[in-house]
Write an enzyme that holds these catalytic residues in place. Structure first.
Site, mmCIF file in Angstrom:
data_model
loop_
_atom_site.group_PDB
_atom_site.id
_atom_site.type_symbol
_atom_site.label_atom_id
_atom_site.label_comp_id
_atom_site.label_asym_id
_atom_site.label_seq_id
_atom_site.Cartn_x
_atom_site.Cartn_y
_atom_site.Cartn_z
ATOM 1 N N LYS A 111 35.521 45.574 85.656
ATOM 2 C CA LYS A 111 34.409 46.137 84.900
ATOM 3 C C LYS A 111 33.540 47.067 85.737
ATOM 4 O O LYS A 111 32.767 47.846 85.184
ATOM 5 C CB LYS A 111 33.588 45.016 84.270
ATOM 6 C CG LYS A 111 34.393 44.292 83.199
ATOM 7 C CD LYS A 111 33.564 43.306 82.398
ATOM 8 C CE LYS A 111 34.368 42.700 81.262
ATOM 9 N NZ LYS A 111 35.354 41.693 81.721
HETATM 10 C C1 LIG Z 1 36.381 41.224 80.946
HETATM 11 C C2 LIG Z 1 37.535 40.620 81.659
HETATM 12 C C3 LIG Z 1 38.821 40.545 81.079
HETATM 13 C C4 LIG Z 1 39.098 40.998 79.661
HETATM 14 O O1 LIG Z 1 39.032 42.378 79.518
HETATM 15 P P1 LIG Z 1 38.970 43.037 78.058
HETATM 16 O O2 LIG Z 1 38.723 44.463 78.271
HETATM 17 O O3 LIG Z 1 37.837 42.334 77.344
HETATM 18 O O4 LIG Z 1 40.277 42.745 77.405
HETATM 19 C C5 LIG Z 1 39.866 40.037 81.829
HETATM 20 N N1 LIG Z 1 39.663 39.591 83.086
HETATM 21 C C6 LIG Z 1 38.453 39.639 83.675
HETATM 22 C C7 LIG Z 1 38.305 39.113 85.051
HETATM 23 C C8 LIG Z 1 37.343 40.155 82.981
HETATM 24 O O5 LIG Z 1 36.146 40.182 83.572
#
Ligand SMILES: *Cc1c(COP(=O)(O)O)cnc(C)c1O
Length: 426
Positions: A111
């Site tokens: 993210k």
């Molecule tokens: C947010 C997140 C996900 C999921 O990602 P999406 O875009 O919501 O499918 C998977 N793994 C981690 C570690 C995350 O922080």
């Protein structure tokens, strides 16, 4: 690459109105409640990227058609170099499979790419604003870190008191300055409700320039396309083959970015969505029927999503189960037991520690062992040490960027789960 007119954005709910990229980023959600999607995607050839090697260079070239004619166009290069200032790593795990490590940013999860890009775009679009987010996991840390010390903006993070892990709390609270963290006496739903009430208060909204930074913002999806573009080009230049991807999936933001990158012509083969026991996507892939289900808690808790928010965007591109199959979009549902096994297997086979989310992708790979595949590592295992370390029987080394965050003092206030208390503090 051919590009004649600027790409416009429309809502998944309304067919005719078009918006600029700046508008879509600034607003987040369309006013009719739909999600912004591009009216077309640029189409690239691998040769268009000859001479470009680094992730920020490839990102800038990939994003240029989206920024053409937009108020942000002149800033694109700077936004890319400032947002993507940490490594993107495509690494072999043994001889058979690769891992696309997306966890080398300041909060050690993928993210960071989207949040840092969005923060730097938003700052160039708005004068003074406040980003307000409720979080139960990785998003809040990435957003806090991304907006920290950026002029002209403030980030306010709400989290449920006592319901996030110690390391997670550190990532939410160890900022200070223009980042304010509130521990709310209540659960995550209570935090979300408080945010919602504040957004509905028109006066407050205008006074503070209130905005959100959640994962449905295209300012997060577009930068995520860039690491798939870069990884697939790197793999193609070495092998002449397309790269198959296995993406741990919750709200479908990360995997949708891979599918958009492929639709732009990058050499990507199949895209497999690895989910935890939340079964909405796997049921759709199996039956063609869409039945959002209540959320089930699992070991891969950042993927505990019953109704994936970006599904509407994927269905706008590929509306049926048949079109998913024709376009090599697959879903693999992975149980908690298989997550545990995969974490141990990563250690036994490759000497690697994986986070529980990434383990869903490894489990999926081990099942099919398709060549030319990269599993996508969405977070560093040290963020989930309480799950990973007992399974491995050893400690997991904390990466330097995370170490910095963990060593800083915490700044937060505890407040009751009352929207009026929050709006007074704002
Ligand atoms: C947010 C997140 C996900 C999921 O990602 P999406 O875009 O919501 O499918 C998977 N793994 C981690 C570690 C995350 O922080």
């Amino acid at each position: 690459m051919s590009q004649v007119r600027p790409i416009q954005w429309k809502s998944t709910h309304g067919a005719n109105q078009s918006f600029t990229l700046s508008h879509a980023i600034s607003e987040g959600l369309a006013s009719d409640g739909g999600l912004y999607i591009p009216d077309s995607l640029p189409r690239f050839d691998v040769r268009d990227f000859d001479g470009l090697q680094s992730h920020p260079e490839i990102a800038e070239k990939m994003l240029a058609p989206f920024f053409l004619g937009d108020a942000l166009a002149a800033h694109l290069s700077e936004i890319c170099s400032q947002a993507f200032d940490f490594p993107l790593v495509l690494r072999p795990y043994g001889k058979e499979v690769q891992c696309l490590e997306l966890f080398h940013g300041p909060t050690a999860a993928f993210k960071d790419f989207g949040a840092r890009f969005l923060a730097r775009a938003m700052r160039r679009l708005r004068e003074n604003f406040t980003v307000l987010v409720a979080t139960s996991g990785d998003t809040g840390g990435a957003v806090a870190s991304a907006f920290w010390k950026l002029d002209g903006c403030r980030a306010v993070i709400l989290f449920p008191k006592g319901r996030v892990s110690a390391r997670q709390q550190k990532q939410l609270t160890s900022w200070g300055e223009n980042v304010q963290a509130f521990a709310v006496d209540g659960d995550f739903d209570a935090c979300q409700k408080m945010v919602k009430v504040c957004f509905q208060d028109q006066g407050l909204r205008e006074r503070l320039g209130l905005t959100s930074a959640n994962s449905i913002n295209v300012g997060r999806l577009l930068p995520q396309c860039t690491y798939y573009a870069a990884a697939s080009l790197w793999h193609f230049r070495k092998t002449g083959q397309a790269l198959n991807l296995i993406v741990p999936t919750g709200n479908l933001g990360n995997a949708l970015s891979a599918i958009w990158a492929r639709a732009m012509g990058f050499p990507i083969g199949s895209v497999t969505l690895a989910t935890n026991e939340n079964r909405t996507l796997s049921d759709f892939a199996a039956t063609g029927l869409l039945k959002p289900a209540p959320t089930v808690p699992t070991l891969a808790n950042a993927m505990d999503v019953g109704n994936p928010s970006n599904l509407e965007r994927l269905l706008a591109l590929f509306p049926t189960r048949d079109s998913w199959m024709q376009n090599q979009i697959r879903v693999e549902k992975v149980s908690d037991a298989s997550i545990r096994t995969a974490i141990k297997e990563a250690q036994a086979l490759f000497g690697e520690a994986l986070c529980p989310h990434t383990a869903t992708a490894l489990h999926t790979w081990l099942k099919h062992q398709t060549p030319n595949t990269a599993i996508v590592a969405t977070a560093h295992p040290a963020k989930f040490e309480s799950i990973v370390e007992p399974l491995l029987g050893r400690s997991v080394e904390i990466p330097p960027a995370l170490q910095v965050v963990l060593s800083r003092p915490e700044h937060f206030e505890t407040i009751s789960a009352d929207p009026a208390v929050l709006s007074n503090r704002l």
